[in-house]
Every structure is written in C-alpha cells, then in structure tokens.
Design an enzyme around this catalytic site. Structure first.
Site, PDB file in Angstrom:
ATOM      1  N   ARG A 168       0.846  -1.195   0.000  1.00  0.00           N
ATOM      2  CA  ARG A 168       0.000   0.000   0.000  1.00  0.00           C
ATOM      3  C   ARG A 168       0.883   1.248   0.000  1.00  0.00           C
ATOM      4  NH1 ARG A 168      -4.882   1.408   4.243  1.00  0.00           N
ATOM      5  NH2 ARG A 168      -3.254   1.032   5.815  1.00  0.00           N
ATOM      6  N   ASP A 449      -4.288   2.943  14.123  1.00  0.00           N
ATOM      7  CA  ASP A 449      -3.479   3.580  13.087  1.00  0.00           C
ATOM      8  C   ASP A 449      -4.036   4.959  12.816  1.00  0.00           C
ATOM      9  OD1 ASP A 449      -5.718   3.221  11.536  1.00  0.00           O
ATOM     10  OD2 ASP A 449      -4.793   1.843  10.108  1.00  0.00           O
TER      11      ASP A 449
END
Length: 540
Positions: A168, A449
C-alpha cells in the site's frame, strides 16, 4: 527514455543515503521516479484541487449522489474487471502492518494468504522508515530478509508457501519532501510505488506472483484513472505486459462509495477488487459533512458495521464487486490478544468471531487482521462458510441501495464524557507514537493507526462545532474539550517514559478539537515534525 543523466537534472535527494539504501536509490530508479513525477504530478495537483472544490459544494449543502455522466458505466452489464492474478485467487485472510524488518518477517510467517505491507496509515513516513521499508521488501522477495535482533533469530519459514505480498503506497494527498524534482517535492504515492515496482516487478513475476497494490484514500474515479495511467507507463517503461499490475482499491471515503463501478472500470485490466476501509470511511463521513448538524454521530463505539450507513456501504460494495468479477474484501480486526486477562480476552476474541461471521455471510471474499493470533479465528470462520477460494458467485441481487441509504445517519447511541476522553486518549496516544516514527500504536488492546486517530479528532471537532450535549448534560465546547484534553494529557504523560512526545502531540491535537481549524489530514499536519531534510542534497 532519455538518458539517465538528463532525467536526473533537477533532481535532489535531501534524505540521508546510507550504504544499505544505495541498491534501492540507484540512478536508474530515481530517474524512473522523476519520470513519473514529471508526467503525472500536474494531474495529481489538479485532482487535489478538485477535492477542495467538492468540499466547498458539500459545505453549501450539496450532498453527493451517483454521477449522471457515468450512468452508462454503472448500467452496462457486460464489462468485467480482471480475472484474479497468480497468488490472488484466494485472499480469505490478509494481515496488514508496516514495513519494518521484524513486521515483514512475522507477517510473511503468519498463517495467512496475503500480507499488505503498508507505507501508509500504519507507517510514520520518516525518511528512514520509507527507504528502509523498500530495502526490507526487496530482501523479503528474494528470501534474504533473515536477521537477528537482541539475540533472537528472525527467519522466513520454509515449510510452506509464503503469503502473497501486496503493497500500500501513500495516498495522492501526501508528499515525499526528501525528494525534490524541478523544485517540487514528489508524490509520496509515486515514490512508494515507483521504487517498489522498479526493483521488484520482474522478480515477482519470475517467482510466480506479480506487482500487487492496495490504493488508499481516493475520492473519485478520476483519481483511479490517474493510477491506471501510472501503471501503464510504468509497465511500458520496464517492458512488462500491461495488466500485470493488480490493484485493490480501499473504499474509505464517502465520495468514492458513489463511484465504485466507475473506479473498477477505470482500473479494469489492473483491478483486483475493492476493500471496506471501515475506520477511514467513518472518518471521511464526519470530515466531509462536518459542517452539517444532521451528520453528527454518537460515541465511536456506537458506530458499528450494522448501523444503516455502514451496512448499506458493505452491501453495495459486495454487490458491485461480484457483478464485475472482482474481490470484495472485508475490514480490519484490530484487536490484540489480552494475555493477562483471560476473561477480557475471550470477550475480545468473541467480537472478532462475530465480525468475521458477519463479513463472510454478507458475501466478502476475505478479511483483514492486524495481529497474527487473530488469523486462526478468521480462517476458521471463512473455511466453514466459504469452502471455495472466493465467493464472487454471491451476486447479492437482493440488494438495492440508494443515496439515502448511504447517507442514513440514524445511528443509535449517545455522546458521553467517557467517549470524549477515549477519543482524546486515542488521538494523543497515536500522535505521540507517530512523532517517534511509530505508525501503528497499541492502545487498550487495539492496534490503532492513522484512521482511528482521525475518527477521534474529527468527532471531537464535530461535537464542539455543533455544541452537542453529552449524556451527562454538559455542553461540548472548545473550552470543555481542551480542559478534558489537559486532564487526559497529564494522565498519559505521568505513565509515559522520559523523552515522550505527548506535549508536542497535544500542541497539535489541541488545534483540531475546538470546532474551528480543521487540518485535511493529521499526517499532513504533523509531517514537518519528522522530516530530516538537510541543507545539502545527496549525490547519486
């Protein structure tokens, strides 16, 4: 391509280039990054400006809807995305995490089908993290990643096939300020994609897989079109067949959900499906409609996957993907095993089971876990209810989702002082770790996160902006939020080791919870704090 010397004119690298980095930051690789920048950065900036204009429309009360100009794409039943690529046919359990060397080894040794190596939300983008991550993935692909840390050996297992690697890169909004081309910092996403692809694409194909990616934070099909053009140029440049790259798009913005057909269509030959990025999706919903009192949500714990707007999002995503023959991936189980409290751990693991059962029964083809210990739970559920490699045959023709369904904010629950304090603790805790170059922070046995920190600060901003009243009868104001933040800050600082960065985190976080200033992303707000840009550029 022009000679490398020509392409490198106007290119400066301000990050430190150690010997370990030189095989990654080669002249040819940096020239490739420069080509991507010069070809696509203008369009990237135009699309970011388009986001600003779209936000202004929403602030004026114009709600998003399915696009009339792309109705023909949605209604055409004949087109399909790409067939699953090698190593992506079965994705029932995917583990996610940053690209530090220990995580890379542990993730590839996990009993999962794929590993999403993350340069984005679970990774603080310091220069060292970004370049070392490229080194680690380069070595892992070639099975040269083994190392020793504090007397412990970390080695890739050899008793079975390793999980398929998916990377990613950063979203379109983020820059890599350590690399400057023609006076402009390069796109963080192009930097991450470009280095990984340039060095590893042919090697991955040789080993029976390919260059596979997760694409984050997109808000329109035009942003997917830009990625598709990047893919075509990249493949042409290194002599690779178009369509070898595959990309799964995270549907994690409230605007992208209205353009899912179009996003798959733009990436057609490169598409490997869509993913439910649940926490970013909640963040985006609050962010985009933050000026609208009709979109005020209760405590974060109340915003589950079964509330109307989230349930509609999931159903439409699965139906859209399966109609187009691509994977519909589920969301993250962020729980961490609670080793010192068996009862609490049982409750947490039961919630994971319930979540994964909901996903597989809804028609998802796979799911995410943040910790290797959760892989067995997710695997057990998906094995039982999905004995096939995927369930694209689950067409969900029973589903009809309208704009009103996707914007239905009828979410039961209250706003509580405890919920405010939890948001503050998560926001400060995550930002403090991020400022120490840690992008994935365990808080209260959940792996937080950037997405969950964004939900926390956005809710606090929203509640202060609209002066909501808590369940305890207190009006949420700027002063109330800041007073509670100072209280939580003292508690966190008292427990933290010396040298912590809670004061710096609070200085930034305090600007974001008053209902006044609102940064586009926390990561953009904090980025300059972790820069290591020096005065002299490195020579290649």
């Amino acid at each position: 391509m022009p000679p490398v010397e020509t392409l490198l004119e106007g290119v400066q690298i301000f990050g430190r280039v150690d010997d370990i980095h030189k095989p990654i930051l080669t002249r040819d690789a940096v020239a490739f990054i420069a080509t991507l920048h010069r070809t696509f950065n203008g369009r990237r900036k135009e699309l970011l400006q388009r986001r600003i204009l779209r936000q202004a429309e929403i602030d004026r009360g114009v709600l998003p809807d399915f696009l009339p100009e792309t109705k023909h794409v949605r209604e055409d039943p004949t087109w399909q995305g790409a067939a699953p690529a090698p190593g992506l046919e079965d994705r029932r359990v995917e583990i996610t995490g940053p690209t530090d060397r220990k995580m890379v080894v542990n993730a590839l040794n996990s009993n999962v089908w794929t590993y999403m190596a993350d340069f984005e939300d679970s990774n603080a983008p310091s220069w060292e993290n970004m370049v070392n991550g490229q080194v680690n993935l380069h070595d892992a692909i070639r099975r040269q990643v083994d190392f020793k840390l504090q007397g412990k050996d970390y080695k890739l297992r050899t008793d079975r096939k390793l999980p398929t690697l998916i990377v990613r890169p950063r979203g379109w909004h983020l820059e890599e300020k350590h690399v400057v081309v023609d006076g402009e910092p390069v796109s963080g996403g192009l930097f991450d994609f470009g280095l990984y692809f340039f060095h590893n694409a042919h090697e991955l194909v040789k080993r029976g897989a390919g260059p596979y990616f997760y694409l984050p934070k997109m808000e329109s099909h035009l942003e997917a079109r830009l990625w598709n053009d990047v893919f075509n140029l990249a493949q042409d440049t290194i002599g690779m067949k178009r369509g070898t790259i595959r990309a799964t798009v995270l549907i994690e913005t409230i605007l992208a959900v209205f353009e899912m057909d179009e996003i798959i269509y733009e990436l057609r030959n490169h598409s490997s499906g869509l993913n439910c990025g649940r926490w970013d999706y909640i963040f985006s919903t609050i962010k985009k409609f933050r000026q609208n009192p009709s979109f005020v949500l209760p405590d974060r714990s109340c915003v589950t996957m079964t509330v109307p707007f989230m349930d509609s999002y999931v159903k439409l995503l699965i139906k859209t993907c399966h109609r187009r023959g691509v994977h519909a991936m589920g969301g993250m189980a962020a729980q961490i095993p609670i080793k010192d409290d068996p009862k609490a751990n049982d409750i947490a693991m039961d919630s994971v089971r319930a979540d994964k059962l909901r996903e597989v029964r809804a028609g998802h083809d796979g799911t995410w876990v943040a910790h290797p210990a959760l892989a067995s739970i997710a695997t057990e559920i998906f094995h039982k209810f999905m004995p096939t490699p995927n369930q694209m045959f689950v067409r969900r023709e029973d589903v009809t989702i309208t704009r009103n369904d996707l914007l239905n904010m009828n979410v039961p629950g209250k706003i509580t002082e405890e919920g405010i304090k939890k948001n503050i603790a998560i926001g400060l805790g995550y930002m403090e770790g991020w400022l120490r170059n840690i992008g994935c922070v365990p808080i209260n046995y959940l792996m937080e996160d950037a997405a969950t920190a964004e939900v926390s600060r956005s809710q606090l901003w929203q509640w202060a902006r609209h002066g909501v009243t808590t369940a305890e009868g207190k009006k949420v104001t700027k002063e109330y939020n800041l007073a509670l933040m100072n209280q939580v800050l003292q508690e966190l600082s008292a427990r933290a080791p010396k040298g912590n960065k809670f004061d710096v985190a609070a200085r930034y976080f305090g600007t974001q919870i008053t209902g006044e200033d609102y940064a586009d992303f926390l990561t953009s707000l904090l980025y300059n704090e972790i820069l290591s840009v020096g005065g002299v550029a490195s020579k290649l």
